[in-house]
Design an enzyme around this catalytic site. Sequence first.
Site, PDB file in Angstrom:
ATOM      1  N   HIS A  88      65.216  59.155  31.407  1.00  0.00           N
ATOM      2  CA  HIS A  88      63.976  58.218  31.027  1.00  0.00           C
ATOM      3  C   HIS A  88      64.607  56.530  30.881  1.00  0.00           C
ATOM      4  O   HIS A  88      63.528  55.862  29.782  1.00  0.00           O
ATOM      5  CB  HIS A  88      64.129  59.018  30.067  1.00  0.00           C
ATOM      6  CG  HIS A  88      63.652  59.737  29.028  1.00  0.00           C
ATOM      7  ND1 HIS A  88      62.633  60.585  29.821  1.00  0.00           N
ATOM      8  CD2 HIS A  88      64.984  61.315  28.802  1.00  0.00           C
ATOM      9  CE1 HIS A  88      62.901  62.097  29.956  1.00  0.00           C
ATOM     10  NE2 HIS A  88      64.277  61.906  29.526  1.00  0.00           N
ATOM     11  N   CYS A  89      65.005  56.154  32.102  1.00  0.00           N
ATOM     12  CA  CYS A  89      65.699  54.554  32.454  1.00  0.00           C
ATOM     13  C   CYS A  89      66.476  54.114  30.679  1.00  0.00           C
ATOM     14  O   CYS A  89      66.099  53.338  30.218  1.00  0.00           O
ATOM     15  CB  CYS A  89      64.368  54.250  32.418  1.00  0.00           C
ATOM     16  SG  CYS A  89      64.053  54.123  34.012  1.00  0.00           S
ATOM     17  N   ALA A  90      66.603  55.394  30.292  1.00  0.00           N
ATOM     18  CA  ALA A  90      67.430  54.377  29.002  1.00  0.00           C
ATOM     19  C   ALA A  90      69.107  55.328  29.219  1.00  0.00           C
ATOM     20  O   ALA A  90      69.342  55.936  28.055  1.00  0.00           O
ATOM     21  CB  ALA A  90      67.068  54.840  27.717  1.00  0.00           C
TER      22      ALA A  90
END
Length: 409
Positions: free
Chosen positions: A363-365
Site C-alpha cells: 500500500h505504498c507504506a
Amino acid sequence: MKKLNPQKIKKDFPIFDGQPELVYLDSASSSQTPQVVLDAMNEYYTGYRANIHRALYDASQRATNAYEEARKDIARFIGADEKEIIFTSGATASSNMLASMLKQYLPLKAGDEIVTTVMEHHSNLLPLRKLAKEKKLVIKHIAITDDFELDMKQAEKYITTKTKIVSVSLASNVLGTVNDIKRLGALAHKRGAVMIADGTEAVGHIPVDVRALDCDFLFFSAHKMCGPTGIGILYGKKELLEKIEPSVVGGGIVTKVTKTEIIYKPAPERFESGTPNIAGAIGLGSAIRYLESIGMKAIHAHTSKLTALAQKKLNALPGIAVLSGKRAGGNSGIVSFVIDGMHPHDISHILAEENVAVRAGHHCAMLLGEALGYPATTRASFYLYNSEKDIAALITAIKKAQKIFTKNF
Ligand SMILES: Cc1ncc(COP(=O)(O)O)c(C=O)c1O
C-alpha cells in the site's frame, strides 16, 4: 444527523447499475464516481469547453466561472479561504510541489530536522526524503503503539527547536487511524516549524476543517472522494502562500515579465501555471456538493459503524490479525488484515473471484509494513455506498479462501 441509506446511494453510482454484484471495498485506493460528477464534466466538454482566464467569449467565461466556483466549493468544504486553494494534478503532485517550495522558502541548514511518522504513504514520505537528502536534513519517524495510534509521547520528544517541518497523514491509508493533527501542529508551531497534513485518506471521508486543525498545509486527491482522477488540491495558509515562490512556472502566473524581472500574481494563481485540468476541477466541485448533500458527519458515522463491524467479524475468524485503528470515531473507514498461511495477494485473488474488490500489498507504506512486521496486508475500505451486506460478502469470501488453503496446502 440524517442516517444514510447505502442502497439508495448506490443508485447514484452508475458502476453498480452495470455490476450489481460488485462488492467494492477499495475506495481508499480510488472511490467510485456518481452520475452528477460525470454529468458536470460532460456538460463542460459538450457545452462550454474552452480554456480559462484567457478570453472574453461566452464559453471561456463560463469555463472560468465553473472552475472558480469549484475552488469556492473546495474552500467551503475544508473551512478555508478560496485564495488558499491551489489546484494540482493530485496529492502526489501537491506533496512534491510543496517540498520544492519549502526548500526555497525555509531557511534550512544541514542538521535541521523533519518529523514524520512510520505510517506515511510514500507520496508524503519520499518528497521529504528527497528534500532531506538535498539539504542534509535529519528525518525522525514517530512510531505507532499496539493500538495502531501514533506514539504522541515520542512526538513530543521528537519535535524540538531543530524541527523545521512536521508532516503527518490526517488518516493512515493502511490503518485508517485518524491522527491528532491539531496537537502535532501545536507542538510544531511552538517550535517554529511548519505543519503539513496529508489529507488524502481523510478529506471526503471525515469532516475536515483546516482552521480547527490549524495546519499550515494540507493536500489531497479528488479521486478518493467521488471526484475524477488527475486532480487534487494543495491548501496553504494565505500568509504563507503570499511569501512562497512557485516551483513550477510558466503561463498564466505573472503580472509582468521583463528580461530582468518577474512579478508573480498573488496566490493561488501564481501556483497554477499552464492549462489546468478544468473538467477535473469542475468534477471535484460537483463531488463536493454531492458529499455535502449527504453530509460529512453522516458519511463518517456510517463508515465508522461499518469499520467497527468489519473489525468485529474479522477478529472472530481463526488465524487472523486485524490491523486497524480502533478508537471510536478515529478511523476513516479502513481495515487491513493478514491471515496465517495465506499471502495477501492470494486472498485478494480469491476474493476477486467472489466479486469482492479489495487491495493487497504494501500500500505504498513500506515503513509501516516494517513497523507492523507484515510487509504486505489485505485492505478493505468502506465508503458511503457500502453496507453490512458487503461485510457479510467479505467474510463469506474469506472463509472460502481459508477453506481452499487448508484443503490444498
Ligand atoms: C495517505 C495517502 N497520501 C497520498 C496518496 C497519493 O495519492 P495520489 O496517488 O492520488 O497522488 C495516497 C494514495 O493512495 C494516500 O493514501
